[in-house]
Design a protein around this motif. Sequence first.
Motif, PDB file in Angstrom:
ATOM      1  N   VAL A  25      37.320   5.014  47.363  1.00 29.52           N
ATOM      2  CA  VAL A  25      37.269   5.220  45.911  1.00 29.52           C
ATOM      3  C   VAL A  25      37.488   6.698  45.580  1.00 29.52           C
ATOM      4  O   VAL A  25      38.254   7.055  44.680  1.00 29.52           O
ATOM      5  CB  VAL A  25      35.940   4.705  45.315  1.00 29.52           C
ATOM      6  CG1 VAL A  25      35.741   5.192  43.892  1.00 29.52           C
ATOM      7  CG2 VAL A  25      35.889   3.189  45.375  1.00 29.52           C
ATOM      8  N   ALA A  26      36.831   7.577  46.314  1.00 32.27           N
ATOM      9  CA  ALA A  26      36.952   9.020  46.073  1.00 32.27           C
ATOM     10  C   ALA A  26      38.380   9.501  46.341  1.00 32.27           C
ATOM     11  O   ALA A  26      38.922  10.306  45.572  1.00 32.27           O
ATOM     12  CB  ALA A  26      35.973   9.782  46.939  1.00 32.27           C
ATOM     13  N   LEU A  27      38.985   9.038  47.412  1.00 31.06           N
ATOM     14  CA  LEU A  27      40.354   9.439  47.720  1.00 31.06           C
ATOM     15  C   LEU A  27      41.310   9.012  46.618  1.00 31.06           C
ATOM     16  O   LEU A  27      42.153   9.799  46.165  1.00 31.06           O
ATOM     17  CB  LEU A  27      40.796   8.848  49.063  1.00 31.06           C
ATOM     18  CG  LEU A  27      40.186   9.471  50.310  1.00 31.06           C
ATOM     19  CD1 LEU A  27      40.523   8.633  51.543  1.00 31.06           C
ATOM     20  CD2 LEU A  27      40.672  10.895  50.488  1.00 31.06           C
ATOM     21  N   ARG A  28      41.176   7.779  46.183  1.00 38.46           N
ATOM     22  CA  ARG A  28      42.067   7.278  45.137  1.00 38.46           C
ATOM     23  C   ARG A  28      41.835   7.991  43.806  1.00 38.46           C
ATOM     24  O   ARG A  28      42.780   8.244  43.067  1.00 38.46           O
ATOM     25  CB  ARG A  28      41.897   5.777  44.986  1.00 38.46           C
ATOM     26  CG  ARG A  28      42.489   5.015  46.165  1.00 38.46           C
ATOM     27  CD  ARG A  28      42.301   3.532  46.048  1.00 38.46           C
ATOM     28  NE  ARG A  28      43.009   2.839  47.121  1.00 38.46           N
ATOM     29  CZ  ARG A  28      42.732   1.613  47.513  1.00 38.46           C
ATOM     30  NH1 ARG A  28      41.765   0.920  46.922  1.00 38.46           N
ATOM     31  NH2 ARG A  28      43.417   1.057  48.491  1.00 38.46           N
ATOM     32  N   ALA A  29      40.596   8.324  43.510  1.00 39.69           N
ATOM     33  CA  ALA A  29      40.271   8.993  42.249  1.00 39.69           C
ATOM     34  C   ALA A  29      40.750  10.444  42.227  1.00 39.69           C
ATOM     35  O   ALA A  29      40.975  11.010  41.150  1.00 39.69           O
ATOM     36  CB  ALA A  29      38.768   8.943  41.997  1.00 39.69           C
ATOM     37  N   ASN A  30      40.898  11.045  43.388  1.00 40.63           N
ATOM     38  CA  ASN A  30      41.262  12.463  43.463  1.00 40.63           C
ATOM     39  C   ASN A  30      42.648  12.693  44.049  1.00 40.63           C
ATOM     40  O   ASN A  30      42.958  13.797  44.488  1.00 40.63           O
ATOM     41  CB  ASN A  30      40.209  13.215  44.290  1.00 40.63           C
ATOM     42  CG  ASN A  30      38.883  13.249  43.579  1.00 40.63           C
ATOM     43  OD1 ASN A  30      38.724  13.965  42.605  1.00 40.63           O
ATOM     44  ND2 ASN A  30      37.939  12.454  44.049  1.00 40.63           N
ATOM     45  N   THR A  31      43.465  11.673  44.027  1.00 41.17           N
ATOM     46  CA  THR A  31      44.798  11.789  44.590  1.00 41.17           C
ATOM     47  C   THR A  31      45.648  12.783  43.797  1.00 41.17           C
ATOM     48  O   THR A  31      45.466  12.949  42.598  1.00 41.17           O
ATOM     49  CB  THR A  31      45.492  10.417  44.662  1.00 41.17           C
ATOM     50  OG1 THR A  31      46.676  10.539  45.425  1.00 41.17           O
ATOM     51  CG2 THR A  31      45.832   9.876  43.301  1.00 41.17           C
ATOM     52  N   VAL A  32      46.543  13.437  44.475  1.00 31.24           N
ATOM     53  CA  VAL A  32      47.454  14.392  43.864  1.00 31.24           C
ATOM     54  C   VAL A  32      48.872  13.974  44.222  1.00 31.24           C
ATOM     55  O   VAL A  32      49.182  13.790  45.399  1.00 31.24           O
ATOM     56  CB  VAL A  32      47.189  15.825  44.385  1.00 31.24           C
ATOM     57  CG1 VAL A  32      48.249  16.787  43.880  1.00 31.24           C
ATOM     58  CG2 VAL A  32      45.796  16.283  44.009  1.00 31.24           C
ATOM     59  N   ASN A  33      49.711  13.817  43.222  1.00 33.16           N
ATOM     60  CA  ASN A  33      51.112  13.486  43.462  1.00 33.16           C
ATOM     61  C   ASN A  33      51.883  14.806  43.550  1.00 33.16           C
ATOM     62  O   ASN A  33      52.440  15.299  42.572  1.00 33.16           O
ATOM     63  CB  ASN A  33      51.657  12.600  42.346  1.00 33.16           C
ATOM     64  CG  ASN A  33      53.045  12.082  42.655  1.00 33.16           C
ATOM     65  OD1 ASN A  33      53.779  12.671  43.448  1.00 33.16           O
ATOM     66  ND2 ASN A  33      53.402  10.977  42.027  1.00 33.16           N
TER      67      ASN A  33
END
Length: 84
Positions: free
Chosen positions: A47-55
């Motif tokens: 959840v944390a990884l997906r919420a803080n993803t950077v494109n």
Amino acid sequence: MQLSAITVDEHDRLLAAAKAIFFRDRTYKRLVQLSISDGTRASEILVALRANTVNQKLQDAQLLIQAVIGTQDRRFVPRFNWKF
């Protein structure tokens, strides 16, 4: 989840998994599956990884577009000193 919410050990395991997976097959879900054995903790990290993803590719493209837009138009006709 907030920044610095993973342990050093979790970081190291996630990084090792990322290095071991071919980039086209590398997903957050796969990284977590390979790195975190506790199901609850794995869900939290995912959840944390997906919420803080950077494109990053998108950000780089936007910066390039802004640089092109902001650059003075200096068209010229090239002069060649040779012929086919």
